[in-house]
Scaffold this active site. Sequence first.
Site, PDB file in Angstrom:
ATOM      1  N   HIS A 203      43.129  44.604  44.938  1.00  0.00           N
ATOM      2  CA  HIS A 203      43.826  43.578  45.707  1.00  0.00           C
ATOM      3  C   HIS A 203      43.746  43.928  47.188  1.00  0.00           C
ATOM      4  O   HIS A 203      44.257  44.962  47.613  1.00  0.00           O
ATOM      5  CB  HIS A 203      45.279  43.500  45.245  1.00  0.00           C
ATOM      6  CG  HIS A 203      46.077  42.466  45.969  1.00  0.00           C
ATOM      7  ND1 HIS A 203      46.966  42.786  46.965  1.00  0.00           N
ATOM      8  CD2 HIS A 203      46.115  41.123  45.870  1.00  0.00           C
ATOM      9  CE1 HIS A 203      47.528  41.674  47.426  1.00  0.00           C
ATOM     10  NE2 HIS A 203      47.024  40.660  46.773  1.00  0.00           N
ATOM     11  N   ASP A 325      50.434  38.221  44.229  1.00  0.00           N
ATOM     12  CA  ASP A 325      51.290  38.813  45.257  1.00  0.00           C
ATOM     13  C   ASP A 325      51.857  37.810  46.245  1.00  0.00           C
ATOM     14  O   ASP A 325      52.058  38.126  47.398  1.00  0.00           O
ATOM     15  CB  ASP A 325      50.499  39.889  46.016  1.00  0.00           C
ATOM     16  CG  ASP A 325      51.387  40.725  46.934  1.00  0.00           C
ATOM     17  OD1 ASP A 325      52.561  40.939  46.595  1.00  0.00           O
ATOM     18  OD2 ASP A 325      50.915  41.165  47.994  1.00  0.00           O
TER      19      ASP A 325
END
Length: 839
Positions: A203, A325
């Site tokens: 990520h 997220d």
Amino acid sequence: EAVRQEFTPAKVGDSFGPTWETCWFKVELSIPLAWAGREVHFIWESDGEGMVWCDAQPVQGLTKEGEKTSYILTSSLKETEPHSLTLYVELACNGLFGAGKGSMIAPPDPDRRFTLSKAELVVFNRDVYELLVDLEILLDMAQLLGEENQRSFQALYTANQMINVCDVTDPSTFPAARDLAAAIFSQRNGESQHTIHAMGHCHIDSAWLWPYEETIRKCARSWVTVVRLMESNPELTFTCSQDRRQICVLWQAQQFEWVRSWYPRLYAQIQDFVAKGQFIPVGGTWVEMDGNLPSGESMVRQFLQGQQFFQEQFGRICSEFWLPDTFGYSAQLPQLMRGCGIRRFLTQKLSWNLVNTFPHHTFFWEGIDGSRVLTHFPPGDSYEMHGQVEEMLKTVKNNKDKGRVNHSALLFGFGDGGGGPTQKMLDRIKRMSDTDGLPRVQISTPDRLFSVLEKESSQLCTWVGELFLELHNGTYTTQAQIKKGNRECERILHDVEVLSTLALAQSGTFQYPASQLQRLWRLLLLNQFHDVLPGSCIQLVVEDALQYYAEICRAGAQLQEEAVQSLCGDLLQPKAGSAESTLVLNTLPWERTEVISRTGPAGTETLALVTVPSMGYAIVREPLLPAQPVTVRKQEDGSIAMENGVIAVCLDTMGRVTSLRLADSERESVPDGCYANQFALFDDVPLYWDAWDVMDYHLETRKPVTTLLKPLEITLTGGLRGSVSFSLWIGKSSTLTQEIILDATCPYLRFLTQVEWKEAHKFLKVEFPVQVRSTNATYEIQFGHLQRPTHYNTSWDWARFEVWAHKWLDLSEHCFGVALLNDCKYGASAHRNVLSLSL
């Protein structure tokens, strides 16, 4: 360019900087002949992020915080291999998480220095490494499985035997010790054991504690490391003809495009691994956008640009939406996903809830139109696991849908600042693939996981409506200029497309600006990344974002002008003897009658009442006359009354609304003794995430803003428009000036507000108490609306003390209601009968 520079000597212990600078090192290596047959690594440790280059190509990322500090020169040095070589190391003067001064989320320290702490050529003892990983897994099993579990004692005694067998001075004893570990790892699970689908994950925030520009290098550092990992683990790719086991790495379309533009040879390697089925693009959108604030059209464009990119570059679209997220998820997303070919969704962010624990990890999520998507939250509540025993056990223990499904995801790899999976993570997972006492763990893919979950889905529960994150409520308001820029640019691009489409329909010679619009849309979509549009980023990112908004406005205005010239060019030509006229365009899908401001022959501003058809235009020569002009009257007590035949309003000397009603009704909207348009200041001191959070206890610090700087006065006396203005002091050093406008025939009152903001840890709102009783308020969201409670009956209600909305919120009862509209705000609330807009 770097290679051509003149290099000066550097040594371990030297420091470099300042923050955001780039330093290049030329490293000349000579491997001793005595190391023949050995595995040789180049070790580099620094508190800055690094990249090894060889033959003008990136070959390895180096990040101490991401446990990547070595570059494998050879796995077994051969006499025929070159023993001398030259490498280049690119050192970025920032860490994995930027360069915060004093804490990670503090503003960057502009003068920070970054130290080179190690630069060595070493022999790597693979046998010792493998023994250490064996022992780590066994000792974790012994500690974590518990005294009531027989396997914990078996693991403990096996580790003890290994220590007894192993002589650290005699490598010939290592195989026997490893055989003891292999024996316990090879004892298999029963068929009912839970299966964990482990997926390599990297990520990378497209901007956060570092600017966009640094993200491009973060992508290259992370991805080239993963490519090396794939090359050195072929057994994970093709174990047998029926079972292709992938190291699945998941990234955003925008980041692929950056690497394609800046690192073409690395991108070609990635395309090759995608073709082999190892490297799996997942996501479906242009960036991991904020899940609340982008408009419906923006969200569609996120999917359109993302899916189009994946189709063009990799020959396939994504069937999973991957958004781990962001700060909550709009109830409209399921419908948008299904419309874009996506039926599966993965996130984990609701594990951050501050008040309520979300009740599911695998469930169906239903949107406002009834569309459903299969949704999975990895039960380990993270997207950056390390492949450790503790994480596997937590994944099983924490799973809230035991009995309904027997499969779940585990995402492993360093994240946020990039990094991705490491060799040690993979080696841990290999040992736990099917070991009695532990869940079954397999390197897997999103498709394999969701395919199994779909087969097991008959008993799954359904969650209806938004996935509201009970944290980070301040991101609906933080960085007001970014919020305003987003809304303005969404409007501009809408108008350009409407007018360009009409121009193309009218004239086959008009060139529709497809490529220019794609460029502008992609800039806007980039700024909707989940740390940029929410405002939870450093000042450097804010400055970049505002520049992008300015570019969209500039280029959008030019494209709009070109479309108008094509569409109405002949109407814009002055004709001899004709009266002065104005071309008025309406890009909304309903007829509008409004007061406009236009520039007269002498350069003076004049007002006109005009009617323009939907998605069309009108030539205004003689303006309309209103059925009833606006009247503005000052009362003896200094208050001012305004009326236009549709609504009537009364304002006190501080600009507060004391009365608001429909002109043909006696129904009063403002309760007795209350004031609408009441500004209020709150303390804003969250627990930790300063730019992200506003805590519920801020509501206890409310202070009405009542200090007049300039009392209410009439600025336009009526006719087509009446207006008044006033100014207030806010806090210690800020000021607010507001103009309140009522136009002829207009069913609403307009508030033009300018704030000179100089406060710290304060939160400004404007409140509108209304004489309406309803247990729910209605808020605009993407392509629809949502109701939320106006009470705090349950902890789920109370946790929504600050929510988000788009252009309006409304409180209504049967046959009557009041709506609060805005052109650049998102934070809002409705508690009991008070509508609040967060400024």
